[in-house]
Design a protein around this motif. Structure first.
Motif, PDB file in Angstrom:
ATOM      1  N   ARG A   1      -6.606  32.479 -60.309  1.00  0.00           N
ATOM      2  CA  ARG A   1      -6.100  31.277 -60.986  1.00  0.00           C
ATOM      3  C   ARG A   1      -5.404  31.632 -62.309  1.00  0.00           C
ATOM      4  O   ARG A   1      -5.659  32.664 -62.910  1.00  0.00           O
TER       5      ARG A   1
ATOM      6  N   LYS B   1      -1.299  26.413 -57.028  1.00  0.00           N
ATOM      7  CA  LYS B   1      -1.639  25.582 -55.859  1.00  0.00           C
ATOM      8  C   LYS B   1      -0.697  25.899 -54.698  1.00  0.00           C
ATOM      9  O   LYS B   1      -1.114  26.059 -53.556  1.00  0.00           O
TER      10      LYS B   1
ATOM     11  N   LYS C   1      -1.502  29.292 -53.222  1.00  0.00           N
ATOM     12  CA  LYS C   1      -2.816  29.246 -52.556  1.00  0.00           C
ATOM     13  C   LYS C   1      -2.703  28.710 -51.141  1.00  0.00           C
ATOM     14  O   LYS C   1      -3.427  29.107 -50.234  1.00  0.00           O
ATOM     15  N   GLU C   2      -1.754  27.758 -50.951  1.00  0.00           N
ATOM     16  CA  GLU C   2      -1.646  27.112 -49.643  1.00  0.00           C
ATOM     17  C   GLU C   2      -0.783  27.883 -48.657  1.00  0.00           C
ATOM     18  O   GLU C   2      -0.716  27.547 -47.488  1.00  0.00           O
TER      19      GLU C   2
END
Ligand code: ADP
Ligand code: ZN
Ligand code: ZN
Length: 742
Positions: free
Chosen positions: A684, A669, A672-673
């Motif tokens: 993933r 996460k 990803k950001e």
């Protein structure tokens, strides 16, 4: 004066500096790069540490350095800092590679004289041992010290452990009893060079092609420049290396030549000794004892040895005034380290060459696609040798279609043609090499009727058969499908699992030719006790008809009496689940071909395959690198593999899978950001192909994209955040373009 030190520890949270006072009497001796002993926390024994900075004052209340043990230069410290960032590891992990092996500078008068000695090796994977040290599974300081020493010096003698760690035999015995170490008895042959008089050789007159390449490099001999010396086997690359080094030495400078570990044979070393004499040369490789490496290292430091020949880690040899770095067989995968620090020696060499203002030469007959690509876009200058220097001809290469053999009712591992050629060779008392490339753990499936293999829909990579789950899986993206029993292409039911190995081949040969002598060389026969060199020696000298082996047999050996080489299953390297499958196949087959007909008699090569139309096999037959390169480049571009993108692997391993998966998802996460990774494809978290080793679960995140500074910063700070969370039982590592995707 205050020293900023880094503690020698694999504990990630200790990858920062601590301040210590430099005692007055040591002020003249302690420099950036010194290895020192310091009191640390409430530990009973002092800790090893490295000085990475010196300043006037500290804002903290500081303790004093106890003692100095070894010195590095500030250039080496800079290199270690750079590596730590580039390869996501502790600075101390990198510094270790640059220290004198052993490092407790006692006098070493007694060279090994016994005929038989006991050597100590780790019994677990290095990563496992480090994990156990870090997580406190190893309780006593002494045991830790001994383990750390053996991690750095596998194959050392018990007496060396005692000398260099100040621990007794008892500590070693306990570690053996608990399954961390093993002791192996080894016969030590005396250094074969000790009494051997090697006749001096004079330099040869270079051919026109050689001269052109040589002159080009000499033009840049005092600046940094990277060259690719691309020349077929026997085109005289080594002669060019010799003459370049001669020039560098005459300018009072020094030289490093790296070769793959397995090619570090007396043959190549003798060639250098014959030109330069023994005194000037230091040889570094893993078969030396710590004591011997210690001595070689000191000969380099004392500027007695000016030329270093060695495997990957010899790039860190402490030469002063470096004038050239040569990396032979630059396509070899052993230049990438697979344990921490996971460095690529070619990149480190480039960094060093830039710093020292000297040229870097990469030599190969089958350059890595990425290297050739760099020479195409002008990042590296390419120099070509197209002719064999001694005018011997390349062998005839024949491709045998195994599907056809099968159609004719031949189910054995040997085609008719290969069988008959072996028979003829036995009659003529000429030797044969049979090569069977069985690599990795996985089995693949193939249709014996049409040659079909199951490939991943997203990656164009062979799916691997997972026996226990009964599934076919892609190791890159996680795609999976159920096992097939009929071929989707031709509907036949001749779907077979391939897992044949050298052992089975040897059995079959013995059945078909009961009267002959064979010798086998693979991971199972080349043990720590029985080196590949000895096997090759007996093959050469003991009237053995056939040598059977894995890719170990194909590296640069010279057997004048070998006139037949058979690649028994050329497909096995084609079907490894790796984007480099074509490249590895082309490289090995080209090298295999180079083994035949090196003497007076003409050579013959037989390649057996179910995929006779595959371009890497076709190009190897024609010895056409150019065509191979163009085809493979187009594929890589289309599928986004190096050199058109990097593959970044973040690995997680832990006994506690729930906690680990949670962490992996958090990391995913977080990445990803990040807008620095916008252009990257962050996949993933996914279990690794081998998803459990020794009770530890393994997951990973794969990122595809072209590595840059910003991405490097993001990954480093991500790792730091993880280490700050102090989840001791989860191991997280990052590797860029690993050799091996399992
Ligand atoms: P490579 O390193 O490209 O495989 P080598 O340097 O080992 O090639 O050369 C192959 C053979 O050719 C060796 O036996 C070497 O002695 C010989 N050779 C190399 N250069 C010359 C030359 N200029 N004149 C004559 N023989 C040469
Ligand atoms: Zn089929
Ligand atoms: Zn895939």
């Amino acid at each position: 004066m205050i020293a900023e030190v880094i503690i020698n520890s694999t504990a990630k949270k200790l990858n920062r500096t601590f301040d210590y006072k430099i005692p007055k009497q040591l002020e003249d001796y302690i420099i950036i790069g010194s290895k020192v002993l310091v009191p640390f926390a409430n530990f009973k024994t002092p800790e090893e540490a490295y000085v990475v900075g010196i300043k006037d004052k500290s804002e903290f209340k500081v303790k004093e350095i106890i003692k100095i043990e070894d010195n590095l230069t500030d250039k080496q410290i800079e290199l270690a800092k750079w590596m730590a960032k580039e390869y996501y590891c502790n600075v101390s992990d990198c510094i270790k590679l640059m220290l004198t092996p052993g490092t407790r500078n006692k006098n070493r008068e007694n060279r090994i004289s016994e005929k038989k000695i006991n050597l100590v090796y780790p019994k677990k994977e290095i990563e496992e041992l480090e994990f156990d040290i870090e997580t406190g599974n190893i309780k006593t300081e002494k045991q830790k010290r001994v383990l750390k020493f053996i991690i750095d010096n596998p194959g050392c003698m018990v007496s060396e452990i005692e000398m260099f760690t100040d621990c007794t035999r008892g500590v070693v015995n306990t570690l053996v009893k608990n399954g961390y170490l093993e002791i192996i008895e080894k016969r030590i042959d005396r250094d074969p060079l000790i009494n051997k008089e090697i006749k001096k050789t004079q330099k040869l007159t270079l051919t026109n092609e050689q001269k052109k390449a040589f002159d080009k490099i000499i033009e840049s001999i005092k600046v940094f420049k990277e060259f690719l010396l691309f020349g077929v086997t026997g085109s005289g690359k080594t002669e060019i290396y010799l003459q370049l080094i001669e020039k560098v030495i005459s300018d009072n400078k020094t030289a490093i030549m790296l070769v793959p570990e397995i090619s570090l044979t007396p043959q190549i070393i003798n060639r250098f000794i014959a030109r330069f004499g023994k005194e000037k040369i230091a040889v570094l490789h893993s078969k030396l004892s710590v004591g011997e490496r210690h001595d070689e290292w000191n000969r380099i430091k004392d500027e007695k040895a000016k030329i270093v020949i060695g495997a990957r880690s010899a790039i860190f040899a402490p030469l002063k005034n470096l004038g050239i770095i040569i990396i032979d067989e630059e396509h070899d995968s052993s230049y990438k380290s697979e344990t921490t620090p996971k460095y690529q020696a070619k990149e480190v060499a480039k960094k060093i060459a830039k710093e020292e203002n000297c040229p870097l030469i990469l030599g190969s007959a089958t350059p890595e696609i990425s290297t050739y690509y760099k020479s195409e876009i002008g990042e590296i200058e390419r120099l070509e040798l197209t002719k064999r220097a001694n005018k011997s001809s390349l062998p005839k290469i024949k491709i045998i279609d195994l599907k056809q053999e099968l159609a004719n009712g031949n189910r054995s591992m040997l085609s008719n043609e290969l069988y008959q050629s072996i028979e003829k060779n036995i009659k003529n008392k000429e030797q044969t090499i049979l090569f069977l490339n069985r690599r990795g753990f996985s089995t693949f499936i193939m249709c014996r009727e049409c040659g079909y293999t199951a490939k991943c829909k997203n990656c164009n990579i062979s799916l691997t058969y997972h026996k226990y789950e009964g599934k076919l899986k892609c190791h890159y993206c996680g795609y999976e499908e159920p096992l097939i029993t009929t071929c989707p292409e031709c509907n036949s039911n001749k779907i077979r699992y391939f897992g044949t190995g050298t052992q089975k081949l040897e059995q079959e040969i013995k059945k078909q030719f009961p009267e002959i002598k064979t010798i086998r060389m693979d991971i199972d026969t080349v043990t720590k006790k029985n080196s590949h060199e000895k096997i090759l020696e007996s093959f050469k000298n003991e009237n053995i008809d056939i040598l059977i082996g894995t890719q170990m047999v194909v590296k640069g050996h010279h057997f004048p009496n070998v006139t037949l080489v058979g690649a028994v299953a050329a497909d096995s390297s084609l079907n490894i689940d790796d984007y480099r499958a074509n490249e590895r196949t082309f490289q090995t087959l080209t090298q295999v071909a180079g083994r035949a007909g090196r003497g007076e008699k003409e050579g013959k090569v037989i390649i057996q395959t179910y995929n006779p139309e595959n371009f890497s096999i076709q190009c190897a037959q024609k010895q056409d690198y150019q065509k191979f390169y163009e085809t493979e480049k187009a594929l890589r571009q289309q599928l986004k593999y190096p050199p058109f993108c990097d593959i970044i692997v973040i690995s997680f391993s832990s006994i506690n899978d729930v906690k680990m998966i949670k962490l992996a998802n958090r990391v995913y996460k977080y990445l990803k950001e990040k807008k620095e990774l916008e252009k990257f494809n962050v996949l993933r978290p996914m279990p690794s192909p081998i998803d459990k080793i020794q009770n530890k679960y393994r997951w990973r995140i794969i990122i595809k994209g072209t590595m840059n500074k910003e991405a490097n910063n993001v990954l480093n700070s991500c790792l730091n955040k993880i280490y700050k969370m102090n989840q001791k039982d989860i191991r997280v590592t990052i590797d860029i373009n690993p050799n091996n995707m399992v």
